[in-house]
Write a protein that holds these residues in place. Sequence first.
Motif, PDB file in Angstrom:
ATOM      1  N   SER A 207      -6.385  -3.766  -5.931  1.00  0.00           N
ATOM      2  CA  SER A 207      -5.542  -3.622  -4.741  1.00  0.00           C
ATOM      3  C   SER A 207      -6.376  -3.729  -3.468  1.00  0.00           C
ATOM      4  O   SER A 207      -5.979  -4.399  -2.505  1.00  0.00           O
ATOM      5  CB  SER A 207      -4.809  -2.278  -4.785  1.00  0.00           C
ATOM      6  OG  SER A 207      -4.053  -2.079  -3.611  1.00  0.00           O
TER       7      SER A 207
ATOM      8  N   TYR B 167      -5.461  -7.126  -1.328  1.00  0.00           N
ATOM      9  CA  TYR B 167      -4.484  -6.814  -0.290  1.00  0.00           C
ATOM     10  C   TYR B 167      -5.206  -6.526   1.020  1.00  0.00           C
ATOM     11  O   TYR B 167      -6.197  -5.789   1.032  1.00  0.00           O
ATOM     12  CB  TYR B 167      -3.630  -5.601  -0.690  1.00  0.00           C
ATOM     13  CG  TYR B 167      -2.597  -5.915  -1.738  1.00  0.00           C
ATOM     14  CD1 TYR B 167      -1.341  -6.392  -1.380  1.00  0.00           C
ATOM     15  CD2 TYR B 167      -2.879  -5.750  -3.089  1.00  0.00           C
ATOM     16  CE1 TYR B 167      -0.378  -6.682  -2.340  1.00  0.00           C
ATOM     17  CE2 TYR B 167      -1.935  -6.051  -4.055  1.00  0.00           C
ATOM     18  CZ  TYR B 167      -0.690  -6.508  -3.672  1.00  0.00           C
ATOM     19  OH  TYR B 167       0.246  -6.813  -4.636  1.00  0.00           O
TER      20      TYR B 167
ATOM     21  N   LYS C  94      -4.989   6.793  -2.322  1.00  0.00           N
ATOM     22  CA  LYS C  94      -4.917   5.328  -2.366  1.00  0.00           C
ATOM     23  C   LYS C  94      -6.171   4.810  -1.661  1.00  0.00           C
ATOM     24  O   LYS C  94      -6.315   4.953  -0.456  1.00  0.00           O
ATOM     25  CB  LYS C  94      -3.658   4.827  -1.655  1.00  0.00           C
ATOM     26  CG  LYS C  94      -3.612   3.309  -1.447  1.00  0.00           C
ATOM     27  CD  LYS C  94      -3.546   2.555  -2.760  1.00  0.00           C
ATOM     28  CE  LYS C  94      -3.622   1.047  -2.540  1.00  0.00           C
ATOM     29  NZ  LYS C  94      -2.529   0.492  -1.745  1.00  0.00           N
TER      30      LYS C  94
ATOM     31  N   SER D 274       1.315   5.677   1.190  1.00  0.00           N
ATOM     32  CA  SER D 274       0.993   4.950  -0.033  1.00  0.00           C
ATOM     33  C   SER D 274       0.705   5.948  -1.152  1.00  0.00           C
ATOM     34  O   SER D 274      -0.449   6.146  -1.552  1.00  0.00           O
ATOM     35  CB  SER D 274      -0.219   4.041   0.191  1.00  0.00           C
ATOM     36  OG  SER D 274       0.025   3.105   1.208  1.00  0.00           O
TER      37      SER D 274
END
Length: 286
Positions: A45, A49, A215, A283
Amino acid sequence: MLKNKALQVLTITIILCAIYALWLAPLKPVQIANLKVIDTFFYLSSRFYPLPKTGQDIVLIVVDDSSLREANIRWPWPRSVIADIINKISANGPAAICVDFVFAGKSMDPKEDSVLIDSLKRSGNVYAAAFFGSDGKYVIPDETIAIGLKDFGFVNKPRDIDNTIRRMRPYLLSQSGNIIDHSLSLKVAGSMMNSLPGNIGVSVPLSKDGTAYIKFFGSLDKFNSIPAWKVLRGAADLSVLKNKLVFFGVISESFHDIYHTPLGIMPGMLIDLNETLTYINKSLFR
């Protein structure tokens, strides 16, 4: 015939699930394997991202190896030096300043504390760290300094079975069930979201042990950072701090404030930053 086969498959599935839950899941190798799956998720991720807008509005002022060399000041730096950096940051209108230092106790020279207190009062938006020691004692900033802070909060993070930090604790409860304090990251997030820490903490999906997953958006290279020595010498364009959330702290490995995370070795301040961003960006890993 089909019903019998379906019943057999269902029975075998239930038995296998029971075996996993009762005997395999508690085993350390299985627990670690499960955690590594989570690590892979966070790693991929962070790689694929882009940093969210809320992350782009964060700037780090870092005490790195180059700052220790260039400043040529014996560590720990006097509080007047920390105050000088805070003054220079504050002069450029940041939304909030999160200082990853615990200003516990008083300096040998009272003037050092006076300069720092004046700096904090002028800024009016500085948050500082506190922590719970191994003896359970809550170590907080000296009272005279705490009065000048916007607030302070604990930075302790639980470690998993493999000694890796993946989770955050939004608040810590006393044995009677009362909230002792909220984390530094939650308080800073609250200031950026114009919300009380308690209101944000209620919305976080916690495990039975009162923790939730951080996160991990990225390591140091993902964020805008400025070495502290450049701030001291006026060698950095600090206009970029306008309306930004500023984190100020140590990242040099020589201070041993580094920990294993899903993204590899990471300074404590970066973990605090990712925790703060987890709240701000909502998140939350379920």
